[in-house]
Design an enzyme around this catalytic site. Structure first.
Site, PDB file in Angstrom:
ATOM      1  N   GLU A 286      47.718  46.448  39.833  1.00 15.25           N
ATOM      2  CA  GLU A 286      46.529  46.354  39.659  1.00 15.25           C
ATOM      3  C   GLU A 286      45.590  46.984  40.771  1.00 15.25           C
ATOM      4  OE1 GLU A 286      43.807  46.050  37.860  1.00 15.25           O
ATOM      5  OE2 GLU A 286      43.947  44.226  36.720  1.00 15.25           O
ATOM      6  N   ASP A 287      44.188  47.010  40.472  1.00 16.57           N
ATOM      7  CA  ASP A 287      43.406  47.587  41.667  1.00 16.57           C
ATOM      8  C   ASP A 287      42.881  46.455  42.173  1.00 16.57           C
ATOM      9  OD1 ASP A 287      42.155  46.609  39.393  1.00 16.57           O
ATOM     10  OD2 ASP A 287      40.920  48.451  39.097  1.00 16.57           O
TER      11      ASP A 287
ATOM     12  N   ASP B  88      40.281  39.619  40.728  1.00 22.05           N
ATOM     13  CA  ASP B  88      38.875  38.924  40.648  1.00 22.05           C
ATOM     14  C   ASP B  88      39.128  37.489  40.486  1.00 22.05           C
ATOM     15  OD1 ASP B  88      36.184  39.111  41.443  1.00 22.05           O
ATOM     16  OD2 ASP B  88      35.704  39.535  39.360  1.00 22.05           O
TER      17      ASP B  88
ATOM     18  N   PHE C 113      30.776  43.386  44.944  1.00 19.50           N
ATOM     19  CA  PHE C 113      30.926  44.512  43.807  1.00 19.50           C
ATOM     20  C   PHE C 113      31.386  45.762  44.518  1.00 19.50           C
ATOM     21  CE2 PHE C 113      30.840  47.539  40.301  1.00 19.50           C
ATOM     22  CZ  PHE C 113      31.635  46.768  39.436  1.00 19.50           C
TER      23      PHE C 113
ATOM     24  N   ASP D 181      35.397  51.322  39.485  1.00 20.14           N
ATOM     25  CA  ASP D 181      34.099  52.208  38.854  1.00 20.14           C
ATOM     26  C   ASP D 181      33.016  51.479  38.705  1.00 20.14           C
ATOM     27  OD1 ASP D 181      35.204  50.645  36.645  1.00 20.14           O
ATOM     28  OD2 ASP D 181      33.538  51.797  35.541  1.00 20.14           O
TER      29      ASP D 181
ATOM     30  N   ARG E 111      35.076  56.203  40.646  1.00 16.64           N
ATOM     31  CA  ARG E 111      36.653  55.955  40.753  1.00 16.64           C
ATOM     32  C   ARG E 111      37.208  56.928  41.812  1.00 16.64           C
ATOM     33  NH1 ARG E 111      38.058  52.626  36.746  1.00 16.64           N
ATOM     34  NH2 ARG E 111      36.820  52.769  34.806  1.00 16.64           N
TER      35      ARG E 111
HETATM   36  P1  XMP Z   1      39.732  39.564  36.634  1.00 14.71           P
HETATM   37  O1  XMP Z   1      38.358  38.842  37.028  1.00 14.71           O
HETATM   38  O2  XMP Z   1      39.896  39.316  35.203  1.00 14.71           O
HETATM   39  O3  XMP Z   1      39.179  41.049  36.832  1.00 14.71           O
HETATM   40  O4  XMP Z   1      40.558  39.328  37.797  1.00 14.71           O
HETATM   41  C1  XMP Z   1      39.695  41.970  37.223  1.00 14.71           C
HETATM   42  C2  XMP Z   1      39.318  43.553  36.912  1.00 14.71           C
HETATM   43  O5  XMP Z   1      37.790  43.523  36.866  1.00 14.71           O
HETATM   44  C3  XMP Z   1      37.375  44.447  37.268  1.00 14.71           C
HETATM   45  N1  XMP Z   1      36.577  44.151  38.594  1.00 14.71           N
HETATM   46  C4  XMP Z   1      36.046  44.848  39.411  1.00 14.71           C
HETATM   47  N2  XMP Z   1      35.622  46.410  39.031  1.00 14.71           N
HETATM   48  N3  XMP Z   1      34.766  46.565  41.050  1.00 14.71           N
HETATM   49  C5  XMP Z   1      35.173  47.202  40.071  1.00 14.71           C
HETATM   50  O6  XMP Z   1      34.984  48.368  39.877  1.00 14.71           O
HETATM   51  C6  XMP Z   1      34.642  45.150  41.686  1.00 14.71           C
HETATM   52  O7  XMP Z   1      34.043  44.728  42.284  1.00 14.71           O
HETATM   53  C7  XMP Z   1      35.270  44.277  40.371  1.00 14.71           C
HETATM   54  N4  XMP Z   1      35.759  43.187  40.211  1.00 14.71           N
HETATM   55  C8  XMP Z   1      36.248  42.937  39.327  1.00 14.71           C
HETATM   56  C9  XMP Z   1      38.533  45.380  37.833  1.00 14.71           C
HETATM   57  O8  XMP Z   1      38.922  46.218  36.897  1.00 14.71           O
HETATM   58  C10 XMP Z   1      39.714  44.409  37.816  1.00 14.71           C
HETATM   59  O9  XMP Z   1      40.873  45.142  37.449  1.00 14.71           O
HETATM   60 MG    MG Z   2      41.334  46.602  36.519  1.00 15.86          MG
END
Ligand code: XMP
Ligand code: MG
Length: 182
Positions: A98-99, A102, A151, A158, A164
């Site tokens: 994962e990137d 959150d 964020f 993105d 990205r």
């Molecule tokens: P959760 O909340 O399910 O979300 O853990 C994970 C996904 O939410 C996106 N995400 C972000 N994307 N900047 C982004 O571009 C951020 O700061 C951010 N925070 C959450 C992301 O796709 C991640 O995989």
């Molecule tokens: Mg993601």
């Protein structure tokens, strides 16, 4: 694009060093095991591509694309599969790449999804972690860099589909976030 950046939060050098370290650990931990790396599209792609080139054992790879209902800066926790993986993960070791973690809701969903398919185990590797926003506990076996509750964009992440391809993890100027509500 570069004029929209307010601050570089994680440099490309710091990311590179962390990715090398994670690749080494993964190669050691999964030596002699059947490992499938599953990248989460689209954000996880940049990290995924970097990471696999630091893994020195044979791997299989696949991708899943999910979208979470809600607006662009908040995860609702309701996850929809847009593209599932193609390969059979029965009796294999799965590592989700994962990137960013959150709230943890996306990963919780993905972990449960893959665990139902009979793998040996399912673990998580993430480039970035925002632990302050966690809603559900998801163990992260391979954690990259912990960031504050901001964020961020770049390194795969993105805002409105853009940024990205920024090589560093950045925070955008407030005016950029304010001007675009989707
Ligand atoms: P959760 O909340 O399910 O979300 O853990 C994970 C996904 O939410 C996106 N995400 C972000 N994307 N900047 C982004 O571009 C951020 O700061 C951010 N925070 C959450 C992301 O796709 C991640 O995989
Ligand atoms: Mg993601």
């Amino acid at each position: 694009m570069f004029e929209d950046i307010q601050e570089v939060l994680v440099t490309r050098e710091a990311l590179e060093e962390k990715v090398k370290e994670l690749g080494k650990r993964i190669s050691k931990d999964y030596e002699g095991k059947e490992l499938v790396l599953i990248g989460v599209l689209k954000g996880g792609v940049v990290f995924f591509a970097d990471l696999i080139r630091h893994i020195t054992i044979p791997i299989e790879m696949d991708f899943i694309s999910v979208s979470s209902y809600g607006n662009s800066t908040k995860s609702s926790g309701v996850v929809r599969i847009i593209k599932d993986i193609d390969i059979d993960i029965t009796n294999k070791h799965v590592l989700i790449v994962e990137d960013l973690v959150d709230t943890g809701l996306t990963l919780r969903y993905l972990k449960d999804l893959f665990e139902d398919r009979g793998p040996k185990d399912v673990k998580v590797c993430t480039a970035l972690d925002k632990p302050s926003r966690r809603k559900v506990d998801v163990p992260i076996a391979y954690n990259g860099i912990t960031i504050p509750d901001k964020f961020v964009v770049g390194y795969g992440l993105d805002f409105g589909g853009k940024y990205r391809n920024l090589p560093d993890v950045c925070v955008l100027k407030e005016s950029v976030y304010d001007n675009k509500v989707d």
